[in-house]
Design a protein around this motif. Sequence first.
Motif: not given
Length: 612
Positions: A143-144, A305, A330, A332, A365
């Motif tokens: 993730s960022p 996330c 965010w 996946q 990302d």
Amino acid sequence: MRILGISAYYHDSAAALIVDGDVVAAAQEERFTRRKHDPSFPANAISYCLQNVGCTPRDLDAIAFYDKPFLKFERLLETYMSFAPAGFSSFRKAMPLWLREKLFQKDLLLREFRKIDGGDIDPKRLLFSEHHFAHAASAFFPSPFTDAAVLTMDGVGEWTTSSLAIGSGNDLAIEKELRFPHSLGLLYSAFTYYLGFKVNSGEYKVMGLAPYGEPKFAQAILDRIVDVKQDGTFWLDQTYFDYCTGLTMTNDRFSNLFGQPVRKPDQLLTQFHMDMAASIQAVTEEIVLKLGRSIRAETGARHLCLAGGVALNCVANGKLLKERIFEDIWIQPAAGDAGGAVGTALAAYHVNMGQPRRIRPNRQDGMSGGYLGPEFSQDEIERELRVAKACFTTLSDDELINATAQALAEGKAVGWMQGRMEFGPRALGARSILGDPRSAIMQKMLNLKVKYRESFRPFAPSVLREDVSEWFELDCASPYMLLVADVVASRRRQMTASEASLFGIDKLNVPRSEIPAVTHVDYSARIQTVDREVNAPYHALISRFKALTGCPVLVNTSFNVRGEPIVCTPSDAFRCFMGSEIEVLVVGNAYLEKEEQDPGLKLNYEHAFELD
């Protein structure tokens, strides 16, 4: 430092390779074997990952597996003992396989690796991660965000069905968890089964069917089946289910509650089934939103996330984003079990080995847009097409973009294969079938004549990142097609009174916007934003289509037919092209038109694969 991650032996087997903390390659086994959701040891995916960096298993610093088989076996035994003598037939079928193979998975994995060149590895380099920790790692580490709360939700791992983890830098720890048999993933799968779709495959059909119905049964679900607490945790009444001990998801008590038996796969979908889909979708969204609010209140985390199979429910994700509970979320892209291969490798690198984490600039990302699979040179493409006896023309980059955009503007269905294959269940403009979203018949044509699937299923729009807010109620990146938002009001079409009064599947053929092929019956769309820096060829194609038509949007669906894995190779792409009503095929710089192909090469793909 090189670490290979593996997920296998349940469904969606995959392999991923991490080099110095970067995900450099990842692929699902199904793309190579052509067996959808292939659960077997991912020998082909592993070979691809190793070849990508030119190494053998002996060159790896570690090999990480995505769950712990002894814990899973403990759960199975305790479950059977708790429900005994019920479930004896299921117990009798499961135990021989566990005692022969799954319980001794370390030995099994070592044997499989010995079949690979250089695969006689030191057993000490074989690591095991808990299933939900692998999910959490797959969500947080790429993730960022420097810091985030991490919510994982799926059917079940070893014991855990949902978890809350906290990530900071290279540290990740699970704080809370829900345990089997209380599972949001299994609840949704139970309704998937009840509606006549295949479990672990058809859940997205339930999500797509939901807007045709009304959530008339949501309260009955909440009153009788699932007790949802204010913080989003829940308890399932097991007297309605059969997944603990039986061979089905639901039982007669479940069917009696709703007044109809389990739908057969070939049975006509009725308004009842649509209302049932809408009801379980509404319950799922309520649980996800409550979990989100409680996580924000308890942790103070500004970022969230998500991973696990439930995180593929892009409608719930879109509502979570719209609520602004968190500053940003965010998800996946390979949120299901395949993504566990990425997560377990990253967990080994950052947690087991204590290696630092690199945060990328500009909120990028670590998944490279999802483009982590095999790619083919132009020479390789042309060689495969010649072997397949295809007739093609090799065009320059500009010629290719112009010809393809013109074909799309003329209403043709285009198979588009460029660059590295996507990792995860979504086609993102590397292995896609494309169409004109302005066409009122495109959705029906693609479903029935190209994909050979149910007519109700919606298609997603790919839109230029810079134009997304002019067409959809979304003003952020959605590169992985995991967020749903509505078409903006200015692009919608006003329905007549008679059209507005329609119910169920009758809504399907009513155009609702300037882009009817990607506008669902509730005005929603599952959006993919396309960034020039991430996928230049696809961005160029949409930009050229915009120049021709004024529309910066394309229909994007996966390059396959119903029941087939997404195509991987040029040969796969040509076979699907010849087995469906796709009119144009673009592979690298090779441009193919259906009418120029030898009619004797035409295939019948309509019944070539087991229905999903």
